[in-house]
Design an enzyme around this catalytic site. Sequence first.
Site, PDB file in Angstrom:
ATOM      1  N   SER A   1      -9.772   1.895   2.930  1.00 49.37           N
ATOM      2  CA  SER A   1      -8.934   2.731   2.110  1.00 49.37           C
ATOM      3  C   SER A   1      -7.959   1.951   1.216  1.00 49.37           C
ATOM      4  O   SER A   1      -7.407   2.507   0.288  1.00 49.37           O
ATOM      5  CB  SER A   1      -8.128   3.687   3.002  1.00 49.37           C
TER       6      SER A   1
ATOM      7  N   LYS B   1       0.866  -1.180   0.000  1.00 47.48           N
ATOM      8  CA  LYS B   1       0.000   0.000   0.000  1.00 47.48           C
ATOM      9  C   LYS B   1       0.901   1.227   0.000  1.00 47.48           C
ATOM     10  O   LYS B   1       2.005   1.201   0.573  1.00 47.48           O
ATOM     11  CB  LYS B   1      -0.890  -0.033   1.256  1.00 47.48           C
TER      12      LYS B   1
ATOM     13  N   SER C   1      -9.883  -0.764   6.871  1.00 54.09           N
ATOM     14  CA  SER C   1      -9.357  -0.509   5.522  1.00 54.09           C
ATOM     15  C   SER C   1      -8.817  -1.734   4.807  1.00 54.09           C
ATOM     16  O   SER C   1      -8.396  -1.645   3.660  1.00 54.09           O
ATOM     17  CB  SER C   1      -8.249   0.549   5.585  1.00 54.09           C
TER      18      SER C   1
END
Lengths: 411, 92
Positions: free
Chosen positions: A96, A19, A120
């Site tokens: 997210s 990420k 997330s």
Amino acid sequence: MKEYFSYYKEGKGITFSFKDNIVVKDIESVASSKILKGYKPVFDATVVTKVKKAGYDILGKTLQDEFGFGSFCTNLDTSFNTPRNPLHPDRVTGGSSGGAAGAAKKIKNHIAIAESTGGSIANPAAFCNVIGLTPTYGLVSRYGLIDYANSLDKIGVISSSLELVSLGLQKIAGYDEKDSTSVKVDIPDYTKRKVIKPVLGIPKGYLGIVDPVIKKDFEKVITSLKNKVVFKEVDLPLNKKYSVSTYYIIAMAEASTNLAKYTGLRYGFTKDFEKNDFNEFSSLVRSECFGEESKRRIMLGTFTRMAGYRDQYYDKALRVRRLLINEYKDVLKKVDGIIHPTMPIHPPKFEDVKDLKPLEVYNMDLLTVGANLAGLPHISMPIKASLPTGVMITTDHFEEKKLLDIGGLFE
Amino acid sequence: MDINTDLVRFVAETSRLKLSRDELTKFTEEFKQVIGAFSDISQVKTGGVEKALHPVKITNVLRKDSSLKKNGVDNLKLTKHKKQDYYEGPVL
């Protein structure tokens, strides 16, 4: 597949990605924020070092909401593409870690290392029909993670099979002296599965707050597993009522302090000094660079920590958090795990999320924030349904192995 | 609690954020809704309850109190605002 990445290169065999908020040496790492534009870290996060040492190819950095502030992966700096749901391109990936979930769905043999603060990993995993595992707080080093909220952030794994999720966790788990919140525990072999017949608790009232179609699909799964799992009703009344408020107060308070370091001076986006005034300079840079949701969370977090309000909001939320953790721990003494749908809705269409009010978005996290506040390991497993849907299973601290064994019953 | 534009402007200045007039109006309305909803935690009885700063027990880890070698990393290469071995910035 490149649409899920902020930086991408080809790779072979079982591949990994990180990420964008996990720093990779010499690769621009900006957590999808303009304020970090141009930031090329001078070191690797511990999880990156571990994966590199194991010899796997790294495909790149996956897109996310700015600093993790979002539930749909639509709050990115405008220089990035907004990732689309791999199964339904008119719908969001969830957030997210939307890029990680999209990449895990699209790329064969891929392990996406993601991060969860309040949901997330589970949220986009459910929306993209892949598996998302969020480990116990402290099991995986946060060294090299661009913080959202230090007491809540957890690095975890999203992938298409339980085998790959287990492998991913095996490679990144373990104590790290560089992270003061890293916990010293023995790391078992997560990749070996054991057949068990667990007792899983369904929290009272949780099915009443989800979309009726999701409720029906969830009940079908429960019925189909009656011979392999013992299901019983459990009660988490405080979590049901107060986890969203408690989570957002703590997360925003911590975010507002974490983001105070971005002043445009030492790294990332910068400008020339127009006036010889630090506050003026940093205010200009911050106002130009932070997106709307970041500004909102910084201000709300600053407010809940301010003299006159701190006792009522931030300190109070920390005490309520203790009660919420105790409530989970008490229930987990009676059952092996807690199960419920991961998200109350299916992945929404882009046009349906743009006019949502902040409070409406925050309330959609109700099913994921409790386990995250308590730092409990949880996994989202996809289920058969007309639109992407997941079930979320939560076990006690450091019971990742049991969690994976339970997950095997749902694969 | 009275949440108004003066309070939100003060919070923004404290946060080192400059808001346009439209932003100030929008954020003030949202503050009313969000803080109003968050206030529900006041209903929970927390007398004698210890704060949970972390979800699991964390023990302080201290290294030996001795000097370490410089890590050899030139953080200053990440900025143009520098003079010799120091960051250079506007007056605080």
